[in-house]
Design an enzyme around this catalytic site. Structure first.
Site, PDB file in Angstrom:
ATOM      1  N   ASP A   1       0.847  -1.200   0.000  1.00 51.10           N
ATOM      2  CA  ASP A   1       0.000   0.000   0.000  1.00 51.10           C
ATOM      3  C   ASP A   1       0.886   1.255   0.000  1.00 51.10           C
ATOM      4  OD1 ASP A   1       0.773  -0.632   2.692  1.00 51.10           O
ATOM      5  OD2 ASP A   1      -0.730   0.747   3.446  1.00 51.10           O
TER       6      ASP A   1
ATOM      7  N   HIS B   1       1.571  -8.937  -3.357  1.00 50.59           N
ATOM      8  CA  HIS B   1       0.560  -7.890  -3.178  1.00 50.59           C
ATOM      9  C   HIS B   1       1.314  -6.575  -3.009  1.00 50.59           C
ATOM     10  CE1 HIS B   1      -3.523  -6.506  -2.196  1.00 50.59           C
ATOM     11  NE2 HIS B   1      -2.921  -5.652  -1.374  1.00 50.59           N
TER      12      HIS B   1
ATOM     13  N   ASP C   1       0.915 -17.472  -4.149  1.00 52.31           N
ATOM     14  CA  ASP C   1       1.684 -16.456  -4.878  1.00 52.31           C
ATOM     15  C   ASP C   1       0.759 -15.748  -5.852  1.00 52.31           C
ATOM     16  OD1 ASP C   1       3.637 -14.907  -6.028  1.00 52.31           O
ATOM     17  OD2 ASP C   1       4.436 -16.523  -7.290  1.00 52.31           O
TER      18      ASP C   1
ATOM     19  N   GLU D   1       1.835 -10.143   0.680  1.00 55.92           N
ATOM     20  CA  GLU D   1       2.212  -8.728   0.610  1.00 55.92           C
ATOM     21  C   GLU D   1       3.708  -8.624   0.949  1.00 55.92           C
ATOM     22  OE1 GLU D   1      -0.569  -6.031   2.450  1.00 55.92           O
ATOM     23  OE2 GLU D   1       0.544  -4.271   1.787  1.00 55.92           O
TER      24      GLU D   1
HETATM   25  O1  9MR Z   1      -3.999  -3.557  -0.214  1.00 58.51           O
HETATM   26  C1  9MR Z   1      -4.263  -3.552   1.184  1.00 58.51           C
HETATM   27  C2  9MR Z   1      -3.062  -4.091   1.918  1.00 58.51           C
HETATM   28  O2  9MR Z   1      -1.954  -3.247   1.730  1.00 58.51           O
HETATM   29  C3  9MR Z   1      -3.390  -4.287   3.387  1.00 58.51           C
HETATM   30  O3  9MR Z   1      -2.337  -4.930   4.060  1.00 58.51           O
HETATM   31  C4  9MR Z   1      -4.638  -5.119   3.526  1.00 58.51           C
HETATM   32  C5  9MR Z   1      -5.066  -5.328   4.967  1.00 58.51           C
HETATM   33  O4  9MR Z   1      -5.295  -4.149   5.623  1.00 58.51           O
HETATM   34  O5  9MR Z   1      -5.719  -4.519   2.833  1.00 58.51           O
HETATM   35  C6  9MR Z   1      -5.465  -4.390   1.453  1.00 58.51           C
HETATM   36  O6  9MR Z   1      -6.537  -3.767   0.857  1.00 58.51           O
HETATM   37  C7  9MR Z   1      -7.675  -4.564   0.660  1.00 58.51           C
HETATM   38  C8  9MR Z   1      -8.791  -4.071   1.542  1.00 58.51           C
HETATM   39  O7  9MR Z   1      -8.462  -4.260   2.909  1.00 58.51           O
HETATM   40  C9  9MR Z   1     -10.072  -4.787   1.213  1.00 58.51           C
HETATM   41  N1  9MR Z   1     -10.384  -4.647  -0.192  1.00 58.51           N
HETATM   42  C10 9MR Z   1      -9.349  -5.196  -1.069  1.00 58.51           C
HETATM   43  C11 9MR Z   1      -8.031  -4.499  -0.824  1.00 58.51           C
HETATM   44  C12 9MR Z   1      -6.928  -5.148  -1.659  1.00 58.51           C
HETATM   45  O8  9MR Z   1      -7.085  -4.974  -2.980  1.00 58.51           O
HETATM   46  O1  9MR Z   2       1.915  -6.715   9.451  1.00 60.15           O
HETATM   47  C1  9MR Z   2       0.616  -6.427   9.932  1.00 60.15           C
HETATM   48  C2  9MR Z   2       0.061  -7.652  10.602  1.00 60.15           C
HETATM   49  O2  9MR Z   2       0.810  -7.965  11.764  1.00 60.15           O
HETATM   50  C3  9MR Z   2      -1.386  -7.450  10.945  1.00 60.15           C
HETATM   51  O3  9MR Z   2      -1.917  -8.667  11.431  1.00 60.15           O
HETATM   52  C4  9MR Z   2      -2.139  -6.993   9.707  1.00 60.15           C
HETATM   53  C5  9MR Z   2      -3.608  -6.743   9.957  1.00 60.15           C
HETATM   54  O4  9MR Z   2      -3.786  -5.687  10.833  1.00 60.15           O
HETATM   55  O5  9MR Z   2      -1.573  -5.818   9.208  1.00 60.15           O
HETATM   56  C6  9MR Z   2      -0.261  -5.967   8.797  1.00 60.15           C
HETATM   57  O6  9MR Z   2       0.233  -4.751   8.379  1.00 60.15           O
HETATM   58  C7  9MR Z   2      -0.227  -4.221   7.158  1.00 60.15           C
HETATM   59  C8  9MR Z   2      -0.557  -2.767   7.422  1.00 60.15           C
HETATM   60  O7  9MR Z   2      -1.675  -2.680   8.267  1.00 60.15           O
HETATM   61  C9  9MR Z   2      -0.797  -1.981   6.150  1.00 60.15           C
HETATM   62  N1  9MR Z   2       0.291  -2.131   5.254  1.00 60.15           N
HETATM   63  C10 9MR Z   2       0.552  -3.517   4.905  1.00 60.15           C
HETATM   64  C11 9MR Z   2       0.896  -4.316   6.137  1.00 60.15           C
HETATM   65  C12 9MR Z   2       1.227  -5.757   5.774  1.00 60.15           C
HETATM   66  O8  9MR Z   2       0.154  -6.486   5.311  1.00 60.15           O
END
Ligand code: 9MR
Ligand code: 9MR
Length: 680
Positions: free
Chosen positions: A183, A505, A547, A556
């Site tokens: 993100d 991701h 993957d 991610e």
């Molecule tokens: O892309 C988002 C990712 O970076 C975050 O770690 C993740 C959890 O917070 O959420 C992803 O975004 C998703 C969103 O939460 C729900 N709709 C789909 C998004 C991914 O395309």
């Molecule tokens: O790394 C984080 C993980 O420990 C948590 O369980 C998860 C859901 O809250 O979020 C992860 O962190 C995400 C962050 O919220 C948004 N950027 C992407 C991170 C990796 O998925």
């Protein structure tokens, strides 16, 4: 057509031969990058009999090693029956495949010195690719060049962060930093452990980091690239502090996650949100550490270390006055417009953050008050993660143990730390894969690959303390794990290994026109939580990985997952480079010997280094420094010393850059140790 036909046939033949050459390769799990010549070498084979295996030289086709697969073991976390192929005795550098009789042929792998240097370099370069507010020029980014994303010079103060001095809607500027992950947001808490880990690599191995060249715009400025890279994030962090009160905003973010677009296309409003204790303490800890590290580069960055120190104090004071302010997003009683729904990095327990920040501030300032405000050694360290950072304070105190006050019992500190490390060092012997990672099912969390990396980093601290190779070798098993010796058969580092992660991701990788993902990024790894609802091939913990772009819960990438891999690969490069003619020797002699270099390697920017000496009993001691012609350059001790730890200072200012031998004679035993003086 007539002419094209034979060409087509040739191509098909080639593909068929290629497939045959790697038959069942995915069931033969090994480090797809390779192995050090003088290190344990193990592969794990799934569902094979007790057959003979051989190692075949890729160039000559000759068998260079034969052995028999080990006992069958079942790993409940992957549901697999596996056997080990141990070819540690093969030390000849080369390119090879493993062939299991009547079963299959592995991917190619190499045996070579410095085998993981490209992994360390790429993992550091991964941070350059995450840079915010700057174009990635082709000269540095190659195919992954892109326009600048997110200037972040017009950032709104979100209603959750409003104060009298900065009302909601006030515009502030906080450019630079690294994108957190797939993100496009920037989070202070997660920047804490990530930046700490990069700076720790430099603090612990200051001459090694000069070998990590990543071809970034600052390369060639006489500052190690890892410090130039870290500064890109630290400068952003400095702007996240409210100058009015020292508090630190939790994150700089869009209100929502963006679609699959490139950074420069993500133009929605940016906000800084509520200040919190977690952000303040992560900030205080990293700025205190950075003040120490960049003080050695005052000529390059005049005034920087000083402003970092001041910023650290201000954040620490804010946290002391606001010891329990958790960041709250979307709670029933706090409705803000707009609602912010990006990553929360929520944490409600700040005792570990206080302990870590106190340790960093204490080492930087030597002011006892930090040790009375918190008790960084009262609880044992655990594997660190973004919301549990106590271990980072331990690492810092252990590294600086020669300079701690008598109030800290450094012997007890060391023993307690080693008791924790021993639990991890013993794990490979019990594990069907012979690795540390997955010794317990609880290792498989969101971002489990960072658990593997951080276990390795913890073990490397134990190795640095003792010189006991059991810790080093246990750390190496987890690097093997990340690069292919795991139940998914993937090398989780994009661009590295025969079967690497290809569809992380990661918005840029998904949105750009380049076939391959941005290289040097570590996937999160198996996570049975499967919170993304994607289609996984297995629900078993060690195989819960897919993957696919879809999978933000297992695939991610983030800055806090790359960091321990960088440290692990770099630390192992140092550990396995010791004693090589070309070596960047950074040693401590370990407990096996009474002598330790402390810090483990003369800091290029410092005019002295400290040698520590542990004496089991009172003894006559002569410690001297010789040059390579055997001439005595300095005498650090020549007397009878009592039992215990002694610190001997070597003023190196007068000695030219180059190789020296440190010789200690304790009673009748003499020992020599090479030392290199580098730089300025
Ligand atoms: O892309 C988002 C990712 O970076 C975050 O770690 C993740 C959890 O917070 O959420 C992803 O975004 C998703 C969103 O939460 C729900 N709709 C789909 C998004 C991914 O395309
Ligand atoms: O790394 C984080 C993980 O420990 C948590 O369980 C998860 C859901 O809250 O979020 C992860 O962190 C995400 C962050 O919220 C948004 N950027 C992407 C991170 C990796 O998925």
């Amino acid at each position: 057509m007539l002419y094209r036909f034979p060409l087509l046939v040739l191509v098909l033949l080639f593909i068929t031969a290629g497939l045959a050459a790697a038959q069942n390769a995915n069931l033969m799990r090994l480090n797809q990058v390779g192995y050090y010549p003088h290190a344990p070498k193990v592969a794990v084979i799934v569902n094979a009999g007790a057959v003979e295996f051989r190692i075949v030289d890729e160039a000559t086709g000759e068998t260079v090693f034969t052995g028999t697969l080990g006992e069958q073991e079942t790993w409940s976390l992957s549901g697999e029956n596996v056997r080990k192929a141990d070819f540690s005795a093969l030390t000849q550098p080369g390119e090879y495949r493993l062939v299991a009789h009547n079963f299959g042929t592995s991917y190619r792998f190499r045996i070579a010195e410095q085998i993981h240097q490209p992994v360390a370099t790429a993992t550091l370069k991964g941070y350059y690719f995450q840079r915010v507010s700057t174009p990635l020029e082709e000269a540095y980014a190659g195919a992954w060049a892109r326009p600048a994303g997110h200037p972040d010079t017009q950032v709104e103060v979100h209603p959750s962060a409003a104060t009298e001095a900065r009302l909601a809607g006030t515009i502030i500027s906080a450019p630079r930093g690294w994108y957190d992950a797939g993100d496009y947001n920037k989070y202070i808490v997660n920047s804490g452990i990530s930046t700490y880990t990069l700076l720790a690599l430099h603090e612990h191995y200051p001459s090694y980091t000069t070998t990590l060249e990543t071809n970034i715009p600052e390369s060639g400025d006489d500052v190690p690239d890892v410090l130039d890279e870290s500064l890109w994030n630290l400068r952003w962090m400095l702007d996240m502090q409210d100058p009015e009160d020292g508090g630190v905003y939790h994150k700089l973010t869009h209100a929502n996650f963006q679609g699959i677009i490139m950074p420069h296309q993500a133009t929605a409003t940016r906000y800084v949100v509520q200040k919190g204790t977690g952000a303040a303490l992560n900030f205080a800890a990293v700025m205190a550490q950075a003040a120490r590290v960049y003080a050695d580069y005052e000529a390059h960055f005049p005034g920087l270390a000083d402003s970092m120190r001041t910023a650290a104090f201000a954040a620490w004071n804010w946290a002391r006055a606001n010891p329990n302010v958790a960041y709250r997003q979307n709670t029933m009683n706090q409705q803000f417009d707009p609602d912010v729904v990006t990553g929360a990095y929520g944490d409600g327990n700040f005792s570990d953050e206080f302990d870590w920040a106190a340790a960093e501030l204490y080492v930087t300032t030597e002011a006892d008050s930090f040790l009375t405000a918190a008790s960084p050694l009262n609880q044992l360290p655990s594997i660190p993660t973004w919301n549990q950072v106590r271990a980072l304070g331990w690492y810092t105190l252990l590294h600086h143990r020669a300079n701690l006050p008598e109030a800290i019992d450094t012997t007890a500190m060391k023993q307690q730390f080693l008791s924790v490390a021993d639990g991890f060092a013993e794990a490979p012997a019990q594990h069907p894969y012979g690795v540390v990672m997955g010794r317990s099912g609880s290792d498989f969390v969101w971002g489990s690959n960072s658990v593997a990396g951080n276990q390795g980093m913890l073990l490397l601290q134990a190795y640095r303390l003792t010189g006991d190779t059991a810790y080093r070798d246990a750390a190496l098993t987890n690097l093997d794990y990340l690069l292919g010796r795991n139940a998914t058969g993937y090398s989780f580092l994009t661009g590295y290994g025969t079967r690497p992660t290809t569809a992380p991701h990661h918005r840029q990788s998904e949105a750009d026109d380049v076939r391959d993902p941005v290289p040097g990024l570590l996937a999160g790894g198996p996570n049975p939580g499967q919170q993304d609802g994607c289609t996984y091939e297995s629900s078993l913990p060690a195989k819960s990985y897919v993957d696919d772009w879809c999978s933000y819960a297992s695939n991610e990438i983030t800055i806090n997952w790359n960091a321990p891999l960088l440290y692990l690969a770099g630390g192992l490069e140092v550990a396995f480079g010791e004693g090589q003619a070309t070596g960047t020797e950074e040693h401590e002699l370990g407990d096996a010997s009474p002598l330790h270099l402390q810090p483990p390697y003369p800091n290029p920017a410092s005019t002295h280094t400290t040698v520590s000496l542990d004496l089991a009993q009172a003894d006559t001691v002569v410690v001297e420094v010789m040059d390579l012609l055997g001439r005595r350059v300095a005498v650090l001790a020549d007397k009878t010393l009592p039992a215990g730890q002694h610190f001997l200072r070597w003023d190196m200012e007068a000695s030219p850059v180059g190789f020296y031998l440190l010789r200690a004679t304790v009673g009748d035993n003499a020992q020599t140790q090479p030392v290199v003086k580098v730089g300025g």
